[in-house]
Scaffold this motif. Sequence first.
Motif, short mmCIF file in Angstrom:
data_model
loop_
_atom_site.label_atom_id
_atom_site.label_comp_id
_atom_site.label_asym_id
_atom_site.label_seq_id
_atom_site.Cartn_x
_atom_site.Cartn_y
_atom_site.Cartn_z
N PRO A 167 0.84 -1.20 0.00
CA PRO A 167 0.00 0.00 0.00
C PRO A 167 0.88 1.25 0.00
N SER A 168 0.27 2.39 -0.27
CA SER A 168 1.03 3.63 -0.17
C SER A 168 0.31 4.56 0.80
N GLY A 169 1.05 5.51 1.29
CA GLY A 169 0.44 6.46 2.20
C GLY A 169 1.48 7.17 3.03
N TYR A 170 1.01 8.19 3.74
CA TYR A 170 1.88 9.00 4.58
C TYR A 170 1.20 9.33 5.89
N LEU A 171 2.01 9.49 6.90
CA LEU A 171 1.59 9.89 8.24
C LEU A 171 2.53 11.01 8.66
N SER A 172 1.97 12.08 9.18
CA SER A 172 2.81 13.20 9.59
C SER A 172 2.42 13.66 10.99
N TYR A 173 3.43 13.88 11.83
CA TYR A 173 3.24 14.44 13.16
C TYR A 173 4.01 15.77 13.21
N GLY A 174 3.30 16.85 13.50
CA GLY A 174 3.92 18.16 13.55
C GLY A 174 4.23 18.60 14.97
N PRO A 175 5.17 19.55 15.11
CA PRO A 175 5.51 20.08 16.43
C PRO A 175 4.37 20.90 17.04
N ASP A 176 3.38 21.25 16.22
CA ASP A 176 2.22 22.02 16.69
C ASP A 176 1.10 21.13 17.22
N GLY A 177 1.36 19.81 17.30
CA GLY A 177 0.36 18.89 17.82
C GLY A 177 -0.67 18.45 16.80
N ARG A 178 -0.45 18.76 15.52
CA ARG A 178 -1.37 18.36 14.46
C ARG A 178 -0.80 17.16 13.73
N MET A 179 -1.69 16.35 13.17
CA MET A 179 -1.28 15.16 12.44
C MET A 179 -2.23 14.92 11.28
N TYR A 180 -1.76 14.13 10.32
CA TYR A 180 -2.64 13.63 9.27
C TYR A 180 -2.14 12.25 8.85
N ALA A 181 -3.05 11.45 8.34
CA ALA A 181 -2.72 10.13 7.80
C ALA A 181 -3.52 9.94 6.51
N ILE A 182 -2.86 9.39 5.50
CA ILE A 182 -3.52 9.05 4.25
C ILE A 182 -3.00 7.69 3.82
N LEU A 183 -3.91 6.77 3.53
CA LEU A 183 -3.55 5.41 3.13
C LEU A 183 -4.29 5.09 1.84
N VAL A 184 -3.56 4.49 0.89
CA VAL A 184 -4.11 4.21 -0.42
C VAL A 184 -3.82 2.76 -0.80
N ASN A 185 -4.84 2.11 -1.31
CA ASN A 185 -4.76 0.72 -1.73
C ASN A 185 -3.73 0.53 -2.85
N GLU A 186 -2.99 -0.56 -2.79
CA GLU A 186 -2.07 -0.93 -3.87
C GLU A 186 -2.89 -1.16 -5.15
N GLY A 187 -2.42 -0.63 -6.25
CA GLY A 187 -3.09 -0.87 -7.53
C GLY A 187 -4.36 -0.06 -7.73
N ARG A 188 -4.57 0.96 -6.95
CA ARG A 188 -5.77 1.80 -7.09
C ARG A 188 -5.76 2.42 -8.48
N ARG A 189 -6.87 2.27 -9.20
CA ARG A 189 -6.94 2.72 -10.59
C ARG A 189 -7.58 4.09 -10.71
N ALA A 190 -7.05 4.87 -11.63
CA ALA A 190 -7.63 6.18 -11.93
C ALA A 190 -8.95 5.98 -12.68
N PRO A 191 -9.91 6.88 -12.47
CA PRO A 191 -11.16 6.77 -13.24
C PRO A 191 -10.91 7.06 -14.72
N SER A 192 -11.85 6.67 -15.57
CA SER A 192 -11.68 6.85 -17.01
C SER A 192 -11.79 8.31 -17.43
N ASP A 193 -12.35 9.16 -16.56
CA ASP A 193 -12.49 10.58 -16.84
C ASP A 193 -12.25 11.33 -15.53
#
Length: 148
Positions: free
Chosen positions: A39-65
């Motif tokens: 899988p792909s994705g990122y997790l970030s922890y900031g010094p300001d106490g904020r965070m985010y996480a994003i996880l993406v399935n392996e082989g996720r396909r783009a839509p046709s449009d």
Amino acid sequence: MAHERQTCTGAQLGTWKLQSFTTEDLATGQKTDLFGARPSGYLSYGPDGRMYAILVNEGRRAPSDLVPTDAERVDLYSGFSSYAGTYSIEGDRVSHRIDASWNQSWTGTTQVRQFRIDGKYLYIKTLPDRNPLTGKESTSVLVWVKVE
């Protein structure tokens, strides 16, 4: 009313890249890679106490449009998880207080995780709970590597 700004320190600070995401069904003991073997994705922890996480399935396909069809939208949503908020750490637990989420049922909740850092690797394990993707009681282990 003044808002006191939190400052966080520690080895968790920075950006982490997802290496693996393995889920164990607690009823059967079966382990699966819900987002694929790589899988792909990122997790970030900031010094300001904020965070985010994003996880993406392996082989996720783009839509046709640019605008996905309903079926493509379901497929895209099924292979994606993301949230952002604030965090705090106590011992081997990190609490993510969710301000915005891929699944609105998580928004406004606190997700508590076990975590440990070993060199350039961060290991996060969810506590036993109902999995938001499968609906089954499970735990997940996510392995992240520090982005340098």
